[in-house]
Design a protein around this motif. Structure first.
Motif, PDB file in Angstrom:
ATOM      1  N   MET A  43      69.003  19.768  55.503  1.00 42.67           N
ATOM      2  CA  MET A  43      69.323  21.202  55.659  1.00 42.67           C
ATOM      3  C   MET A  43      69.384  21.850  54.277  1.00 42.67           C
TER       4      MET A  43
ATOM      5  N   ASN B   3      67.075  21.897  66.516  1.00 43.64           N
ATOM      6  CA  ASN B   3      67.405  23.321  66.691  1.00 43.64           C
ATOM      7  C   ASN B   3      68.080  23.889  65.455  1.00 43.64           C
ATOM      8  N   ALA B   4      68.990  23.099  64.851  1.00 48.41           N
ATOM      9  CA  ALA B   4      69.733  23.602  63.679  1.00 48.41           C
ATOM     10  C   ALA B   4      68.777  23.835  62.507  1.00 48.41           C
TER      11      ALA B   4
ATOM     12  N   ARG C  92      69.625  18.552  68.824  1.00 49.31           N
ATOM     13  CA  ARG C  92      70.561  19.440  68.110  1.00 49.31           C
ATOM     14  C   ARG C  92      70.104  19.651  66.669  1.00 49.31           C
ATOM     15  N   ARG C  93      69.730  18.558  66.010  1.00 44.40           N
ATOM     16  CA  ARG C  93      69.283  18.676  64.608  1.00 44.40           C
ATOM     17  C   ARG C  93      67.994  19.493  64.523  1.00 44.40           C
TER      18      ARG C  93
ATOM     19  N   GLU D  80      74.773  12.103  59.913  1.00 40.65           N
ATOM     20  CA  GLU D  80      75.059  13.525  59.725  1.00 40.65           C
ATOM     21  C   GLU D  80      74.883  13.931  58.252  1.00 40.65           C
TER      22      GLU D  80
ATOM     23  N   ALA E 235      66.602  26.855  63.224  1.00 39.11           N
ATOM     24  CA  ALA E 235      67.335  28.122  63.082  1.00 39.11           C
ATOM     25  C   ALA E 235      67.454  28.484  61.599  1.00 39.11           C
ATOM     26  N   LEU E 236      67.720  27.490  60.771  1.00 35.43           N
ATOM     27  CA  LEU E 236      67.840  27.743  59.334  1.00 35.43           C
ATOM     28  C   LEU E 236      66.497  28.214  58.766  1.00 35.43           C
TER      29      LEU E 236
ATOM     30  N   GLU F 154      72.334  16.658  56.748  1.00 36.70           N
ATOM     31  CA  GLU F 154      72.831  17.790  55.939  1.00 36.70           C
ATOM     32  C   GLU F 154      72.010  17.926  54.650  1.00 36.70           C
TER      33      GLU F 154
END
Ligand code: 5AD
Ligand code: SF4
Length: 475
Positions: free
Chosen positions: A342, A384-385, A381-382, A335, A388-389, A339
């Motif tokens: 991200m 999509n995240a 999930r990652r 995770e 989205a960002l 991050e």
């Protein structure tokens, strides 16, 4: 009558291409070679005398799709035993005999380094010579034998109907890859890096101009590592090639993909800044924003070095648009690592990013060294995240462009179905700005292939919607 018979006698080739632009270019060359053997292209797989798939091995998903297409073709082949079925490109090189085991109705398996042999192999199959396989051999150290021979004998003859549009074309400036990122199958299926001679590139550019091409995209797996001695005794770098191609009379725009971050040298950045015909859009994949993961991927740069490269690029080329690729769920990505990716996307403000879920590839270092330990749901999930960002950032940055005017090279009718309210009458067209942003606007189809000035009125994350500034007279 004689002409009708001749037309009927032409054999039909169904050629489906998946994967990268390099494959699209390979398909153009294969189609042209087979055209001189009496084949013409068809979109109707049921009417074909030969069905070829030019394949991609970068992710499992692309391979699965080919195996299911081959499953469907099996029925056609049982109805028409004369049908020749071929698997070309990266999967052919990677899986070789495995393809014939899983799909015994396949007749030809031809790797990307052997495509110039397709006509000869197809003729042998058609004359009852059994199965044909041509792949590049592996050396002792596991790397592929040089495919220089096939490369240089490539006929510059191309099939223009397979180009994105009649005035846009690709030129290969280098083949293969020497980077050996641990997740990537490309070096083992496309072989070692080889740059083409500047003379061959410029001859091809001139040939394309003569065919009406106005925009050229220079292709290479790591296009900015290009280096080759020319007949003038000088060592040519990508900046020299870009300069020469953009200076070719008739060429309005030159693009280049894909770049490796460490090879983003100042001479290249200055060429993009100084020559108005070079696209101000740079695709330079980061893959991850975490040093531990980058090391495992063997990308050979740190996040700080990537950040420095971005800053240097933006400082040198005002208004440049930068895009990237990311792999999420690589072996060992936790995770905290994700991050960090991200955060890189947040601060880098890419024009867009292509995001992929890690797909373990047999024969790669990552596959043998590290367990594929991120569950599929988590990869999703990652993915999509991060998407989205990136979408939020693309939208925010596009909103800043409302009211600005851009010269747009008109490519054709807009494929998008989203018609804005209140637009009537004229055709909806699409084109691209020098920064490779897609613009949709109303106009006259006779503008296709020309530059028009368009002012942005509205945006989405991926598209600018505009209005042509001064009425443009059709040519
Ligand atoms: N799994 C997922 N994505 C991959 N790519 C390359 N290899 C893999 C793999 N094994 C992605 C990289 C590269 C793009 C063309 O494909 O992001 O830049
Ligand atoms: Fe694959 Fe890395 Fe070469 Fe790109 S640079 S083709 S990701 S090995």
């Amino acid at each position: 009558m004689a002409e009708e018979l001749a037309a009927e006698a032409r054999k039909k080739l169904y050629l489906e291409t998946v994967g990268c632009q390099m494959n699209m270019l390979d398909s153009e060359i294969v189609a042209a070679k087979l055209r001189s053997e009496g084949y013409e292209l068809t979109d109707d797989v049921e009417a074909a005398d030969a069905v070829f798939y030019n394949t991609c091995s970068v992710r499992q998903h692309a391979e699965d799709k080919i195996y299911s297409a081959l499953g469907r073709v099996r029925k056609l082949k049982s109805r028409n035993p004369d049908l020749a079925v071929g698997v070309l490109g990266c999967m052919a090189q990677k899986d070789q005999a495995e393809i014939l085991k899983r799909a015994p109705h396949v007749d030809l398996v031809v790797g990307p380094g052997q495509l110039d042999r397709v006509p000869e192999l197809l003729a042998a199959v058609k004359s009852g010579g059994g199965k044909a396989m041509a792949v590049s051999k592996a050396r002792r150290d596991g790397t592929l034998e040089s495919i220089a021979q096939s490369f240089t004998v490539y006929d510059p003859d191309r099939e223009p109907s397979l180009r994105p549009t009649p005035f846009q074309a690709y030129i290969r400036v280098m083949m293969g890859c020497d980077k050996f990122c641990t997740y990537c199958v490309v070096p083992s299926v496309r072989g070692p890096e080889q740059s083409r001679s500047p003379e061959a590139i410029l001859t091809e550019a001139q040939m394309l101009v003569d065919q009406g091409v106005r925009e050229i995209t220079l292709l290479g797996q790591t296009v900015n590592s290009y280096e080759k001695k020319g007949q003038d005794g000088r060592t040519w770098r990508l900046s020299d090639v870009l300069n020469a191609v953009q200076g070719t009379p008739g060429i309005d725009r030159v693009r280049f993909v894909t770049n490796f971050p460490n090879d983003m040298t100042d001479d290249l950045l200055q060429a993009v800044r100084d020559f108005p015909g070079i696209s101000r859009s740079i695709h330079v994949p980061a893959q991850s924003g975490c040093d531990v993961i980058l090391k495992r991927m063997k990308r050979m740069y740190s996040v700080a070095q990537y950040d420095e490269m971005l800053a240097r690029t933006r400082e040198t080329i005002p208004g440049v648009a930068i895009s990237s690729d990311f792999i999420v769920g690589f072996c060992g990505e936790d995770e905290a690592s994700f991050e960090r990716t991200m955060r890189l996307v947040e601060r880098a403000r890419f024009k867009n990013s292509f995001i992929f879920k890690y797909s373990t590839r047999q024969g790669t270092k990552a596959d043998s060294l590290y367990p594929d330990d991120v569950p599929e749901d988590e990869k999703k999930r990652r993915n999509n995240a991060l998407l989205a960002l990136q979408t939020r950032i693309s939208l925010e940055d596009n909103e800043q462009l409302v009211g600005r005017r851009f010269d747009v090279l008109v490519e054709g009718p807009s494929r998008s179905t989203t018609r804005r309210e209140g637009w009537g009458g004229q055709e909806q067209l699409m084109g691209r700005t020098l920064c490779d942003r897609i613009m949709v606007f109303e106009g006259d189809e006779r503008w296709v292939g020309r530059f028009v000035p368009v002012r942005v009125e509205a945006v989405s994350a991926v598209t600018l919607f505009g209005r042509v500034e001064n009425p443009v007279e059709p040519a």
